[in-house]
Design a protein around this motif. Structure first.
Motif, PDB file in Angstrom:
ATOM      1  N   ILE A   1      -1.143   2.747   7.503  1.00  0.00           N
ATOM      2  CA  ILE A   1      -0.335   1.623   7.046  1.00  0.00           C
ATOM      3  C   ILE A   1      -1.192   0.427   6.670  1.00  0.00           C
ATOM      4  CG2 ILE A   1       1.257  -0.153   7.927  1.00  0.00           C
ATOM      5  CD1 ILE A   1       2.924   2.118   9.106  1.00  0.00           C
ATOM      6  N   GLU A   2      -2.257   0.175   7.408  1.00  0.00           N
ATOM      7  CA  GLU A   2      -3.088  -0.999   7.129  1.00  0.00           C
ATOM      8  C   GLU A   2      -3.938  -0.847   5.869  1.00  0.00           C
ATOM      9  OE1 GLU A   2      -2.713  -3.719   8.373  1.00  0.00           O
ATOM     10  OE2 GLU A   2      -2.172  -3.619  10.473  1.00  0.00           O
ATOM     11  N   SER A   3      -4.432   0.348   5.599  1.00  0.00           N
ATOM     12  CA  SER A   3      -5.355   0.482   4.456  1.00  0.00           C
ATOM     13  C   SER A   3      -5.168   1.760   3.658  1.00  0.00           C
ATOM     14  CB  SER A   3      -6.800   0.423   4.949  1.00  0.00           C
ATOM     15  OG  SER A   3      -7.121   1.583   5.710  1.00  0.00           O
ATOM     16  N   ASN A   4      -4.047   2.483   3.880  1.00  0.00           N
ATOM     17  CA  ASN A   4      -3.858   3.767   3.209  1.00  0.00           C
ATOM     18  C   ASN A   4      -5.083   4.660   3.400  1.00  0.00           C
ATOM     19  OD1 ASN A   4      -1.762   5.160   1.985  1.00  0.00           O
ATOM     20  ND2 ASN A   4      -2.657   4.960  -0.047  1.00  0.00           N
TER      21      ASN A   4
ATOM     22  N   LEU B   1       0.816  -1.203   0.000  1.00  0.00           N
ATOM     23  CA  LEU B   1       0.000   0.000   0.000  1.00  0.00           C
ATOM     24  C   LEU B   1       0.853   1.256   0.000  1.00  0.00           C
ATOM     25  CD1 LEU B   1      -2.708  -1.078   2.573  1.00  0.00           C
ATOM     26  CD2 LEU B   1      -2.671  -1.406   0.110  1.00  0.00           C
ATOM     27  N   SER B   2       1.678   1.412  -0.991  1.00  0.00           N
ATOM     28  CA  SER B   2       2.542   2.590  -1.067  1.00  0.00           C
ATOM     29  C   SER B   2       2.003   3.615  -2.047  1.00  0.00           C
ATOM     30  CB  SER B   2       3.956   2.180  -1.477  1.00  0.00           C
ATOM     31  OG  SER B   2       3.942   1.449  -2.679  1.00  0.00           O
ATOM     32  N   TYR B   3       0.676   3.647  -2.196  1.00  0.00           N
ATOM     33  CA  TYR B   3       0.047   4.567  -3.128  1.00  0.00           C
ATOM     34  C   TYR B   3      -0.435   5.810  -2.386  1.00  0.00           C
ATOM     35  CZ  TYR B   3      -0.457  -0.070  -5.119  1.00  0.00           C
ATOM     36  OH  TYR B   3      -0.229  -1.350  -5.534  1.00  0.00           O
ATOM     37  N   PRO B   4      -0.420   6.979  -3.027  1.00  0.00           N
ATOM     38  CA  PRO B   4      -0.981   8.148  -2.374  1.00  0.00           C
ATOM     39  C   PRO B   4      -2.494   8.038  -2.305  1.00  0.00           C
ATOM     40  CG  PRO B   4      -0.332   8.664  -4.637  1.00  0.00           C
ATOM     41  CD  PRO B   4       0.144   7.272  -4.355  1.00  0.00           C
TER      42      PRO B   4
END
Length: 443
Positions: free
Chosen positions: A169-172, A16-19
């Protein structure tokens, strides 16, 4: 929470490294929104296909033949759960509506026994999980939901920045919560594979949640192990810790911010969170330090650690010298050290990975305006793969050091590394690195 759940959550979090997209103003207990549209469950993806291979664990229920046999008798297994569901007050209508005609998601078997060959270093986890976009979005969400956070923090005493960090961190921030139906995932695992008894409890708990009307079945989508919602609750954890904070009669962690923040806070509070205390501190470890002291079992007061030469990074004072903490040096003598206080252990009850808990603590600090870590990580250092960890252990054993033989960097392996390093005239910091393996190879 189970280690299967933890593995699934950490794997999901790392993806989940998306903005996140911008959100509309919302300071009460209304639904989460993205833009002006109420967020809905993600569209289901085409089903992935099971590899047809036996699981790596070698468990008899994870052989390809056993998986196929369990899949063939799946309808009978599901029907056999009805008496237990009935005893819990689940109606036949709820049971049938959610389980009639459901088929097993056998792709989960590949995930269940996955043994990744490669792992990430602590600094790589941090780079992926604590990003500028996640920091910026988190600050926006803290401002957007300030009134709700105020009420929840007064009630539970859990730092809002920690809750926001877990959420991020868990779900953006509710934008990536997983796409597998929780009932189908837990039903699959309740009837197929090596953890059936455990997942029967999770399936029945999921049905109870639906039957009670807390969360609609179509919104209960999550990881392959059944964790769901913006902060990824397993169904049994939801039963124990979820809170109807807004008083509408439903514990709706998917759509109601107040319920989400309160439920996550309640879980941490029951895990030992201490109000007004931090999670830990970056510290500078002195030269010639006895790294045997860097162990979770060695809880000392901050004042005692200071007497041993540790100081807080940036030369700042420690706020509570009497607080107890343990020392960890995840990159050995070449990287930063950390004194982990009691609240760090509370975070680790949420997920027992030190890398995960450090990312949560650090993101929380950044959300409140803190800076990046002061000391540099050894970016040039190679992290060992599983096969290399096995080789490291074998080479240590061949030299007379009791390092184990499971490919895991356990306490036993770390002590063996320290002993070898001391015998070889190296800094005995216990860090099992690529350069150490090269030395053991004689290169």
């Amino acid at each position: 929470m189970s280690r299967l759940r933890d593995f699934a959550l950490l794997s999901a979090a790392l993806s989940l490294s998306y903005p996140a997209s911008s959100a509309a103003q919302n300071t009460g207990a209304s639904r989460f929104t993205t833009g002006s549209v109420t967020q809905s469950a993600p569209a289901p993806k085409p089903p992935a296909v099971w590899s047809g291979q036996s699981g790596a664990s070698g468990h008899p229920l994870m052989t390809a033949q056993a998986i196929r046999q369990s899949a063939a008798s799946f309808p009978q297994c599901i029907e056999g759960l009805w008496p237990a569901a009935h005893k819990r007050g689940i109606t036949r209508a709820t049971f049938d509506a959610n389980l009639r005609g459901v088929t097993p998601d056998l792709k989960i078997m590949d995930f269940m026994d996955a043994q990744p060959e490669f792992t990430k270093a602590f600094w790589e986890y941090l780079d992926v999980l604590v990003t500028e976009s996640r920091i910026q979005k988190g600050r926006e969400m803290l401002a957007q939901h300030r009134a709700t956070f105020d009420k929840v923090e007064r009630q539970y005493g859990v730092d809002r920045h920690i809750i926001a960090a877990i959420w991020g961190i868990e779900s953006n921030y509710s934008t990536r919560m997983g796409d597998r139906p929780v009932v189908r995932s837990t039903a699959t695992l309740a009837c197929v594979g090596r953890r059936q008894e455990y997942f029967r409890e999770e399936l029945l708990a999921a049905l109870e949640i639906i039957n009670r009307g807390d969360v609609r079945a179509d919104l209960m989508r999550g990881s392959w192990a059944g964790a769901f919602g913006p902060t990824q609750f397993m169904p049994t954890a939801f039963k124990r810790h979820a809170v109807d904070f807004d008083g509408d009669g439903h514990r709706n962690i998917i759509e109601t911010p107040a319920d989400l923040f309160a439920s996550t806070s309640n879980m941490l509070k029951k895990s030992g969170w201490q109000t007004g205390q931090g999670w830990g501190y970056e510290v500078v470890v002195p030269q010639r330090f006895n790294y045997i002291m860097a162990d979770r079992s060695k809880q000392l007061t901050i004042a005692q650690w200071e007497k041993m030469g540790l100081r807080r990074a940036g030369d700042r004072p420690f706020p509570n010298p009497n607080a107890k903490a343990y020392l960890t040096v995840p990159a050995g003598a070449r990287g930063p050290g950390f004194l982990m206080a009691g609240n760090f252990l509370a975070i680790m009850k949420y997920n027992p990975s030190e890398a995960y808990a450090l990312a949560i603590g650090h993101l929380a600090d950044r959300l409140r305006g803190g800076g990046a870590f002061v000391q540099a990580w050894p970016q040039d250092e190679q992290v060992l793969s599983r096969s290399e960890r096995l080789e490291l252990q074998q080479r240590l054993v061949s030299r007379g050091f009791d390092a184990g033989s499971d490919g895991r960097l356990s306490h036993k392996t770390r002590m063996a590394v320290i002993s070898y390093q001391a015998s070889a005239g190296l800094t005995p910091d216990g860090f099992a690195s690529g350069s150490l393996l090269q030395r053991l190879r004689g290169r």
